[in-house]
Design a protein around this motif. Structure first.
Motif, PDB file in Angstrom:
ATOM      1  N   ALA A 111     -72.234 -88.916 -78.031  1.00 16.86           N
ATOM      2  CA  ALA A 111     -72.888 -89.020 -76.748  1.00 16.86           C
ATOM      3  C   ALA A 111     -71.666 -88.883 -75.447  1.00 16.86           C
ATOM      4  CB  ALA A 111     -73.578 -90.231 -76.619  1.00 16.86           C
ATOM      5  N   LYS A 112     -70.702 -89.506 -75.800  1.00 14.40           N
ATOM      6  CA  LYS A 112     -69.692 -89.227 -75.076  1.00 14.40           C
ATOM      7  C   LYS A 112     -69.052 -87.907 -74.477  1.00 14.40           C
ATOM      8  CE  LYS A 112     -68.305 -93.948 -74.134  1.00 14.40           C
ATOM      9  NZ  LYS A 112     -68.170 -94.490 -72.780  1.00 14.40           N
ATOM     10  N   PHE A 113     -69.078 -87.187 -75.667  1.00 10.63           N
ATOM     11  CA  PHE A 113     -68.837 -85.830 -75.546  1.00 10.63           C
ATOM     12  C   PHE A 113     -69.592 -84.949 -74.808  1.00 10.63           C
ATOM     13  CE2 PHE A 113     -68.691 -81.419 -76.981  1.00 10.63           C
ATOM     14  CZ  PHE A 113     -67.369 -80.957 -76.762  1.00 10.63           C
ATOM     15  N   ASP A 114     -70.932 -85.247 -74.928  1.00 11.11           N
ATOM     16  CA  ASP A 114     -72.182 -84.450 -74.223  1.00 11.11           C
ATOM     17  C   ASP A 114     -72.102 -84.918 -72.896  1.00 11.11           C
ATOM     18  OD1 ASP A 114     -72.882 -83.382 -76.481  1.00 11.11           O
ATOM     19  OD2 ASP A 114     -74.317 -84.760 -77.021  1.00 11.11           O
ATOM     20  N   GLU A 115     -71.691 -86.385 -72.505  1.00  7.38           N
ATOM     21  CA  GLU A 115     -71.569 -86.825 -71.266  1.00  7.38           C
ATOM     22  C   GLU A 115     -70.342 -86.044 -70.391  1.00  7.38           C
ATOM     23  OE1 GLU A 115     -70.403 -91.005 -68.949  1.00  7.38           O
ATOM     24  OE2 GLU A 115     -71.012 -91.114 -70.908  1.00  7.38           O
ATOM     25  N   LEU A 116     -69.221 -86.211 -71.113  1.00  6.50           N
ATOM     26  CA  LEU A 116     -68.211 -85.301 -70.586  1.00  6.50           C
ATOM     27  C   LEU A 116     -68.449 -83.709 -70.241  1.00  6.50           C
ATOM     28  CD1 LEU A 116     -65.065 -85.328 -69.693  1.00  6.50           C
ATOM     29  CD2 LEU A 116     -64.716 -84.876 -72.088  1.00  6.50           C
ATOM     30  N   THR A 117     -69.255 -83.241 -71.342  1.00  5.48           N
ATOM     31  CA  THR A 117     -69.300 -81.747 -70.857  1.00  5.48           C
ATOM     32  C   THR A 117     -70.188 -81.562 -69.865  1.00  5.48           C
ATOM     33  OG1 THR A 117     -69.288 -81.303 -73.306  1.00  5.48           O
ATOM     34  CG2 THR A 117     -70.493 -79.728 -72.138  1.00  5.48           C
ATOM     35  N   ALA A 118     -71.377 -82.356 -69.663  1.00  2.49           N
ATOM     36  CA  ALA A 118     -72.171 -82.268 -68.480  1.00  2.49           C
ATOM     37  C   ALA A 118     -71.640 -82.431 -67.283  1.00  2.49           C
ATOM     38  CB  ALA A 118     -73.376 -83.186 -68.589  1.00  2.49           C
ATOM     39  N   CYS A 119     -70.709 -83.471 -67.289  1.00  5.30           N
ATOM     40  CA  CYS A 119     -70.114 -83.688 -65.909  1.00  5.30           C
ATOM     41  C   CYS A 119     -68.973 -82.696 -65.493  1.00  5.30           C
ATOM     42  CB  CYS A 119     -69.311 -85.135 -66.132  1.00  5.30           C
ATOM     43  SG  CYS A 119     -68.580 -85.779 -64.635  1.00  5.30           S
ATOM     44  N   ILE A 120     -68.101 -82.206 -66.451  1.00  3.30           N
ATOM     45  CA  ILE A 120     -67.415 -81.046 -65.966  1.00  3.30           C
ATOM     46  C   ILE A 120     -68.196 -79.671 -65.516  1.00  3.30           C
ATOM     47  CG2 ILE A 120     -65.264 -79.767 -66.955  1.00  3.30           C
ATOM     48  CD1 ILE A 120     -64.385 -82.005 -68.529  1.00  3.30           C
ATOM     49  N   ILE A 155     -63.032 -83.552 -62.285  1.00  2.00           N
ATOM     50  CA  ILE A 155     -62.946 -83.517 -63.587  1.00  2.00           C
ATOM     51  C   ILE A 155     -62.025 -84.890 -63.939  1.00  2.00           C
ATOM     52  CG2 ILE A 155     -61.620 -82.422 -65.733  1.00  2.00           C
ATOM     53  CD1 ILE A 155     -62.133 -79.855 -64.057  1.00  2.00           C
ATOM     54  N   ARG A 156     -61.135 -85.373 -63.444  1.00  2.00           N
ATOM     55  CA  ARG A 156     -60.524 -86.546 -63.668  1.00  2.00           C
ATOM     56  C   ARG A 156     -61.553 -87.509 -63.544  1.00  2.00           C
ATOM     57  NH1 ARG A 156     -55.974 -84.460 -60.705  1.00  2.00           N
ATOM     58  NH2 ARG A 156     -56.815 -85.353 -58.790  1.00  2.00           N
ATOM     59  N   GLU A 157     -62.484 -87.610 -62.712  1.00  2.49           N
ATOM     60  CA  GLU A 157     -63.570 -88.570 -62.655  1.00  2.49           C
ATOM     61  C   GLU A 157     -64.491 -88.666 -63.889  1.00  2.49           C
ATOM     62  OE1 GLU A 157     -65.469 -88.045 -58.580  1.00  2.49           O
ATOM     63  OE2 GLU A 157     -63.438 -88.616 -57.636  1.00  2.49           O
ATOM     64  N   CYS A 158     -64.730 -87.455 -64.196  1.00  2.00           N
ATOM     65  CA  CYS A 158     -65.462 -87.342 -65.361  1.00  2.00           C
ATOM     66  C   CYS A 158     -64.923 -88.057 -66.690  1.00  2.00           C
ATOM     67  CB  CYS A 158     -65.696 -85.599 -65.906  1.00  2.00           C
ATOM     68  SG  CYS A 158     -66.653 -84.872 -64.623  1.00  2.00           S
ATOM     69  N   ALA A 159     -63.646 -87.826 -66.828  1.00  2.00           N
ATOM     70  CA  ALA A 159     -62.849 -88.479 -68.064  1.00  2.00           C
ATOM     71  C   ALA A 159     -62.875 -89.747 -67.700  1.00  2.00           C
ATOM     72  CB  ALA A 159     -61.482 -87.616 -68.090  1.00  2.00           C
ATOM     73  N   THR A 160     -62.581 -90.364 -66.590  1.00  4.94           N
ATOM     74  CA  THR A 160     -62.389 -91.597 -66.400  1.00  4.94           C
ATOM     75  C   THR A 160     -63.701 -92.337 -66.472  1.00  4.94           C
ATOM     76  OG1 THR A 160     -60.610 -91.392 -64.635  1.00  4.94           O
ATOM     77  CG2 THR A 160     -61.983 -93.516 -64.584  1.00  4.94           C
ATOM     78  N   ALA A 161     -64.664 -91.566 -66.290  1.00  3.14           N
ATOM     79  CA  ALA A 161     -66.365 -92.025 -66.691  1.00  3.14           C
ATOM     80  C   ALA A 161     -66.368 -92.393 -67.950  1.00  3.14           C
ATOM     81  CB  ALA A 161     -67.152 -91.484 -65.626  1.00  3.14           C
ATOM     82  N   ILE A 162     -66.156 -91.414 -69.116  1.00  2.00           N
ATOM     83  CA  ILE A 162     -66.358 -91.632 -70.500  1.00  2.00           C
ATOM     84  C   ILE A 162     -65.589 -92.689 -70.856  1.00  2.00           C
ATOM     85  CG2 ILE A 162     -67.261 -89.254 -70.476  1.00  2.00           C
ATOM     86  CD1 ILE A 162     -64.831 -88.946 -72.368  1.00  2.00           C
ATOM     87  N   ARG A 163     -64.348 -93.022 -70.252  1.00  2.00           N
ATOM     88  CA  ARG A 163     -63.377 -93.958 -70.636  1.00  2.00           C
ATOM     89  C   ARG A 163     -63.922 -95.459 -70.503  1.00  2.00           C
ATOM     90  NH1 ARG A 163     -59.093 -90.612 -68.887  1.00  2.00           N
ATOM     91  NH2 ARG A 163     -58.726 -92.125 -67.394  1.00  2.00           N
ATOM     92  N   GLU A 164     -64.904 -95.613 -69.764  1.00  3.63           N
ATOM     93  CA  GLU A 164     -65.391 -97.101 -69.495  1.00  3.63           C
ATOM     94  C   GLU A 164     -65.573 -97.889 -70.643  1.00  3.63           C
ATOM     95  OE1 GLU A 164     -68.844 -99.106 -66.616  1.00  3.63           O
ATOM     96  OE2 GLU A 164     -68.734 -96.859 -67.029  1.00  3.63           O
ATOM     97  N   GLY A 165     -64.964 -98.967 -70.697  1.00  2.00           N
ATOM     98  CA  GLY A 165     -65.418 -99.758 -71.824  1.00  2.00           C
ATOM     99  C   GLY A 165     -64.451 -99.660 -73.089  1.00  2.00           C
TER     100      GLY A 165
END
Length: 230
Positions: A187-196, A160-170
């Motif tokens: 889009a970031k929210f959807d990306e986080l949702t799918a990852c978690i 889950i931490r990796e998911c959060a780190t990924a959407i903070r890129e940039g």
């Protein structure tokens, strides 16, 4: 709006878990707050806002004592009485909503005009979220606990931490977050949702992943994001 909410929630949760975070983390929360207030011409309001966040933590602790709740859950599990535990706590949802509304009012001095205009929306969204969790006197959260939800989250914490780190890129600052368009935020929210959800689906029972997905869908429907077919 998502990112403003995330900032304030991070600060509040940092205060709520103050006894668990390191001094470096506390300093990080304070620096974030100073940066945000200064950006909005309210550097002199930092102490006032910090006090409101601390008061929020005290307000929450008066409603829910983590150690007591943990013991009550463990005692109730063998008896199949988790629903009784959460019915009791969900009866306190009006007080919880008041804690959050007071927090939102307390942090207002450091918010920009757009965020201030959205305080009503934020309060309504958190009220709906609490109502979602406490649906039918807390049946959802009781099922989540019974189906090893917390254990699943703990097992997948690093994912889950990796998911959060990924959407903070940039996104390296509050300014970077504010520059995101609504479409980019969604889009970031959807990306986080799918990852978690994907991470939680790897647990031994599907319930945590299913409930997380339902919660994310609920949050999205309450947001300004375009509606998606489900």
């Amino acid at each position: 709006m998502f990112w403003k909410a995330i900032l304030i929630t991070t600060l509040a949760m940092g205060a709520l878990a103050e006894y668990q975070v390191t001094e470096d983390q506390k300093k990080q929360y304070t620096d974030m707050l100073k940066q945000y207030c200064k950006k909005n011409g309210a550097e002199d309001k930092v102490d006032e806002v910090k006090t409101s966040i601390t008061n929020f933590a005290d307000c929450m602790k008066a409603i829910i004592d983590a150690d007591t709740l943990k013991k009550e859950i463990e005692d109730a599990k063998p008896k199949g009485a988790l629903d009784e535990v959460f019915k009791k706590y969900c009866a306190k949802s009006p007080q919880l909503k008041t804690c959050i509304h007071t927090l939102m009012t307390g942090v207002t001095p450091c918010l920009d005009t757009t965020a201030r205009d959205n305080i009503g929306f934020a309060n309504n969204a958190t009220d709906q979220l609490i109502d979602f969790v406490c649906y039918k006197d807390g049946d959802r959260i009781a099922l989540f606990i019974a189906e090893q939800g917390p254990e699943c989250f703990q097992e997948k914490a690093s994912n889950i931490r990796e998911c959060a780190t990924a959407i903070r890129e940039g996104i390296n600052s509050v300014d970077d977050a504010k520059k995101l368009t609504q479409a980019e935020q969604c889009a970031k929210f959807d990306e986080l949702t799918a990852c978690i959800v994907k991470a939680l689906e790897e647990c031994s029972t599907p319930t945590p992943g299913n409930m997380a997905e339902s919660l994310f869908r609920f949050v999205r429907r309450s947001s300004p994001c375009p509606k998606k077919e489900e």
